[in-house]
Design a protein around this motif. Structure first.
Motif, mmCIF file in Angstrom:
data_model
loop_
_atom_site.group_PDB
_atom_site.id
_atom_site.type_symbol
_atom_site.label_atom_id
_atom_site.label_comp_id
_atom_site.label_asym_id
_atom_site.label_seq_id
_atom_site.Cartn_x
_atom_site.Cartn_y
_atom_site.Cartn_z
ATOM 1 N N VAL A 128 0.862 -1.182 0.000
ATOM 2 C CA VAL A 128 0.000 0.000 0.000
ATOM 3 C C VAL A 128 0.899 1.232 0.000
ATOM 4 O O VAL A 128 1.805 1.352 0.826
ATOM 5 C CB VAL A 128 -0.908 0.037 1.253
ATOM 6 N N GLY A 129 0.658 2.141 -0.949
ATOM 7 C CA GLY A 129 1.447 3.375 -0.997
ATOM 8 C C GLY A 129 0.547 4.525 -1.410
ATOM 9 O O GLY A 129 -0.595 4.305 -1.836
ATOM 10 N N ALA A 130 1.043 5.730 -1.280
ATOM 11 C CA ALA A 130 0.241 6.881 -1.669
ATOM 12 C C ALA A 130 1.089 7.865 -2.453
ATOM 13 O O ALA A 130 2.312 7.919 -2.287
ATOM 14 C CB ALA A 130 -0.349 7.558 -0.438
ATOM 15 N N GLY A 131 0.429 8.610 -3.320
ATOM 16 C CA GLY A 131 1.073 9.700 -4.042
ATOM 17 C C GLY A 131 0.355 10.980 -3.661
ATOM 18 O O GLY A 131 -0.870 10.991 -3.508
ATOM 19 N N LEU A 132 1.109 12.051 -3.502
ATOM 20 C CA LEU A 132 0.531 13.298 -3.005
ATOM 21 C C LEU A 132 0.885 14.432 -3.958
ATOM 22 O O LEU A 132 2.044 14.601 -4.343
ATOM 23 C CB LEU A 132 1.109 13.562 -1.610
ATOM 24 N N LEU A 133 -0.143 15.169 -4.353
ATOM 25 C CA LEU A 133 0.047 16.300 -5.235
ATOM 26 C C LEU A 133 -0.500 17.534 -4.520
ATOM 27 O O LEU A 133 -1.666 17.558 -4.136
ATOM 28 C CB LEU A 133 -0.759 16.051 -6.512
ATOM 29 N N ILE A 134 0.348 18.518 -4.298
ATOM 30 C CA ILE A 134 -0.085 19.733 -3.596
ATOM 31 C C ILE A 134 0.228 20.930 -4.482
ATOM 32 O O ILE A 134 1.367 21.100 -4.924
ATOM 33 C CB ILE A 134 0.640 19.877 -2.240
ATOM 34 N N GLY A 135 -0.782 21.756 -4.739
ATOM 35 C CA GLY A 135 -0.577 22.913 -5.606
ATOM 36 C C GLY A 135 -0.100 22.496 -6.995
ATOM 37 O O GLY A 135 0.661 23.212 -7.639
ATOM 38 N N GLY A 136 -0.536 21.325 -7.463
ATOM 39 C CA GLY A 136 -0.137 20.845 -8.782
ATOM 40 C C GLY A 136 1.274 20.278 -8.831
ATOM 41 O O GLY A 136 1.786 19.996 -9.903
ATOM 42 N N ARG A 137 1.913 20.107 -7.670
ATOM 43 C CA ARG A 137 3.269 19.542 -7.645
ATOM 44 C C ARG A 137 3.298 18.244 -6.853
ATOM 45 O O ARG A 137 2.695 18.166 -5.789
ATOM 46 C CB ARG A 137 4.230 20.502 -6.937
ATOM 47 N N ALA A 138 4.018 17.251 -7.390
ATOM 48 C CA ALA A 138 4.179 16.001 -6.656
ATOM 49 C C ALA A 138 5.116 16.247 -5.480
ATOM 50 O O ALA A 138 6.109 16.955 -5.597
ATOM 51 C CB ALA A 138 4.750 14.930 -7.576
ATOM 52 N N ILE A 139 4.765 15.674 -4.339
ATOM 53 C CA ILE A 139 5.578 15.837 -3.133
ATOM 54 C C ILE A 139 6.402 14.560 -2.936
ATOM 55 O O ILE A 139 5.854 13.464 -2.882
ATOM 56 C CB ILE A 139 4.662 16.059 -1.902
ATOM 57 N N PHE A 140 7.725 14.705 -2.857
ATOM 58 C CA PHE A 140 8.588 13.524 -2.745
ATOM 59 C C PHE A 140 9.103 13.302 -1.329
ATOM 60 O O PHE A 140 9.434 12.185 -0.964
ATOM 61 C CB PHE A 140 9.750 13.630 -3.733
ATOM 62 N N GLY A 141 9.200 14.357 -0.538
ATOM 63 C CA GLY A 141 9.655 14.195 0.842
ATOM 64 C C GLY A 141 11.165 14.302 0.986
ATOM 65 O O GLY A 141 11.901 14.207 0.020
ATOM 66 N N GLU A 142 11.611 14.496 2.226
ATOM 67 C CA GLU A 142 13.043 14.709 2.515
ATOM 68 C C GLU A 142 13.894 13.519 2.102
ATOM 69 O O GLU A 142 15.032 13.673 1.687
ATOM 70 C CB GLU A 142 13.227 14.979 4.017
ATOM 71 N N ARG A 143 13.358 12.315 2.286
ATOM 72 C CA ARG A 143 14.111 11.105 1.913
ATOM 73 C C ARG A 143 13.385 10.348 0.798
ATOM 74 O O ARG A 143 13.488 9.134 0.717
ATOM 75 C CB ARG A 143 14.307 10.207 3.137
ATOM 76 N N PHE A 144 12.653 11.086 -0.016
ATOM 77 C CA PHE A 144 11.973 10.531 -1.196
ATOM 78 C C PHE A 144 10.935 9.472 -0.839
ATOM 79 O O PHE A 144 10.561 8.674 -1.673
ATOM 80 C CB PHE A 144 12.992 9.943 -2.188
ATOM 81 N N ALA A 145 10.489 9.442 0.412
ATOM 82 C CA ALA A 145 9.556 8.396 0.827
ATOM 83 C C ALA A 145 8.189 8.967 1.186
ATOM 84 O O ALA A 145 7.423 8.330 1.911
ATOM 85 C CB ALA A 145 10.140 7.611 2.002
ATOM 86 N N ALA A 146 7.870 10.179 0.691
ATOM 87 C CA ALA A 146 6.537 10.735 0.932
ATOM 88 C C ALA A 146 5.495 9.765 0.394
ATOM 89 O O ALA A 146 5.678 9.173 -0.668
ATOM 90 C CB ALA A 146 6.401 12.092 0.253
ATOM 91 N N GLY A 147 4.430 9.598 1.131
ATOM 92 C CA GLY A 147 3.354 8.720 0.684
ATOM 93 C C GLY A 147 3.537 7.266 1.086
ATOM 94 O O GLY A 147 2.680 6.432 0.831
ATOM 95 N N GLU A 148 4.658 6.953 1.729
ATOM 96 C CA GLU A 148 4.896 5.554 2.149
ATOM 97 C C GLU A 148 4.135 5.281 3.443
ATOM 98 O O GLU A 148 4.722 5.204 4.523
ATOM 99 C CB GLU A 148 6.398 5.305 2.331
ATOM 100 N N ILE A 149 2.827 5.112 3.314
ATOM 101 C CA ILE A 149 1.987 4.945 4.503
ATOM 102 C C ILE A 149 1.749 3.475 4.836
ATOM 103 O O ILE A 149 1.115 3.164 5.837
ATOM 104 C CB ILE A 149 0.620 5.654 4.331
ATOM 105 N N GLY A 150 2.253 2.574 4.000
ATOM 106 C CA GLY A 150 1.980 1.139 4.169
ATOM 107 C C GLY A 150 2.454 0.582 5.493
ATOM 108 O O GLY A 150 1.825 -0.306 6.067
ATOM 109 N N HIS A 151 3.581 1.091 6.009
ATOM 110 C CA HIS A 151 4.117 0.553 7.269
ATOM 111 C C HIS A 151 3.961 1.529 8.424
ATOM 112 O O HIS A 151 4.759 1.549 9.355
ATOM 113 C CB HIS A 151 5.558 0.093 7.075
ATOM 114 N N VAL A 152 2.914 2.350 8.336
ATOM 115 C CA VAL A 152 2.510 3.159 9.490
ATOM 116 C C VAL A 152 1.485 2.327 10.259
ATOM 117 O O VAL A 152 0.550 1.774 9.680
ATOM 118 C CB VAL A 152 1.878 4.499 9.029
ATOM 119 N N VAL A 153 1.693 2.202 11.567
ATOM 120 C CA VAL A 153 0.790 1.399 12.405
ATOM 121 C C VAL A 153 -0.509 2.182 12.630
ATOM 122 O O VAL A 153 -0.480 3.371 12.933
ATOM 123 C CB VAL A 153 1.459 1.059 13.757
ATOM 124 N N VAL A 154 -1.640 1.486 12.476
ATOM 125 C CA VAL A 154 -2.938 2.138 12.632
ATOM 126 C C VAL A 154 -3.451 1.939 14.055
ATOM 127 O O VAL A 154 -3.738 0.825 14.453
ATOM 128 C CB VAL A 154 -3.987 1.542 11.671
#
Ligand SMILES: [Zn+2]
Length: 391
Positions: A231-257
């Motif tokens: 499971v992963g996510a892609g994020l677009l803000i203001g028409g720009r893709a967000i990559f994150g400080e370590r290029f792992a933006a949107g990596e929500i698969g291993h976040v504990v719920v």
């Protein structure tokens, strides 16, 4: 220099600009503006383009000559005019002059590839079984598929776009992709060397969000959740893709719920989003529940509960993101038979109940209309954006 050129640059400017704008940047900006306008609207005269972009007629004519010289723009006859005078010549991007090659490496067992038009239509597609290949053997499979797809192109190739699972940096190095056994794999540079073509490699969920932006009618701010083997996510803000400080933006698969644990995840933690929501987990849970049910009605109820719980867990993860970014549009990509029903209904309900109604009242969650070609089409957007500045 122009009415519209200047405000665009101001709007795109970082908070602390550290480079000055050079004349060649302005020319490139104007060239991109003309191409982008033609790409989105098609069939415009030089006068239309001047009006639309705010550039002078002279600047537009000059840029059009340059673009026609590169075979990127063509004249397509004259407009039928009711007024007297010389009819205007209509221009368009030369949509048949180039093709794009895309690969989708996100399938668990099969790699996919396609030749696409500049409009993002899949013209022909191919696939190659991964057959358990990992590391260098997986790279060889990718190179083999790429060579096959390139051979099927029927026009000059604008570039190659690749959507890869895992964490991909700006230079197209796959930092980590467990399924393919890759660590610090310089995929973009290696394939550029072997093919001699411009190559762009991007994370698969980031590719998917670009496809939704360019071809799915999504506007400025968008979160796309891609549910597959992981499971992963892609994020677009203001028409720009967000990559994150370590290029792992949107990596929500291993976040504990939540704090109530949950199923054990492959990463060693308990209750990761992926352990609730990935396609193999959902399929296995549904299979077990069906086998254990006494009647078809019991089975149906059990399946509803499994999908609702997965949807609720997704809503719990997304709620703070939606609240923090004031997002109003969430798109799901994955098997509709799993996602489009009890699961997405539970996600919306959870999101609504956990966020401020005044800020998220218009929140929509929908399935993508891009189907299973979403990564291929998004990888093509990377090429369009890198080579022509259009999307
Ligand atoms: Zn995990």
């Amino acid at each position: 220099m122009t009415a519209l050129g200047a405000p665009r640059m101001i709007q795109d400017r970082a908070l602390r600009p550290n480079t000055k704008v050079l004349p060649e940047h302005i020319r490139l900006n104007n060239r991109t503006l003309v191409l982008q306008t033609l790409y989105r609207t098609g069939l415009q005269s030089r006068a239309d383009l001047a009006r639309e972009t705010g550039l002078t007629r002279v600047t537009v004519s000059d840029l059009i000559s340059e673009l026609m010289g590169e075979n990127l723009v063509i004249e397509l006859g004259q407009r039928q005019e009711s007024r007297p005078g010389k009819p205007a010549t209509l221009l368009d991007i030369n949509r048949a002059a180039f093709q794009i090659i895309s690969l989708d490496l996100s399938g668990h067992t099969r790699l996919r590839g396609a030749v696409l038009s500049l409009d993002g239509a899949v013209l022909s597609s191919s696939g190659l079984d991964l057959a358990g290949a990992r590391g260098e053997a997986a790279f060889d499979k990718v190179a083999e598929l790429l060579a096959q797809v390139i051979a099927r192109a029927t026009a000059p190739i604008l570039g190659v776009g690749i959507g890869s699972p895992g964490i991909v940096d700006r230079a197209g190095v796959v930092r980590n992709a467990p399924n393919l056994g890759w660590r610090d794999q310089p995929l973009q540079a290696r394939l550029q060397d072997t093919t001699g073509l411009p190559v762009r490699v991007v994370n698969d969920a980031n590719a998917a969000v670009l496809a939704e932006h360019s071809f799915g009618g999504a506007d400025h701010d968008l979160l796309l959740v891609k549910v597959g083997h992981g499971v992963g996510a892609g994020l677009l803000i203001g028409g720009r893709a967000i990559f994150g400080e370590r290029f792992a933006a949107g990596e929500i698969g291993h976040v504990v719920v939540g704090t109530d644990d949950g199923p054990l995840c492959a990463c060693g933690k308990s209750g990761c989003l992926e352990a609730w929501l990935s396609v193999p987990r959902l399929t296995a849970a549904i299979h077990d529940a069906t086998a254990a049910a006494a009647t078809p009605a019991d089975a149906e109820r059990a399946i509803f509960d499994i999908l609702s719980e997965a949807g609720r867990r997704l809503g719990i993860i997304l709620a703070p993101v939606v609240g923090a970014l004031n997002l109003l549009e969430i798109v799901l990509s994955g098997p509709p038979e799993l996602l489009d029903g009890a699961l997405s209904a539970a996600t919306v309900e959870t999101l609504r109940s956990r966020t401020m109604a005044t800020e998220t009242g218009d929140l929509t969650l929908r399935m993508t209309a891009q189907g299973e070609d979403i990564v291929l089409r998004g990888a093509a957007v990377m090429v369009l954006s890198a080579q022509l500045g259009v999307s």
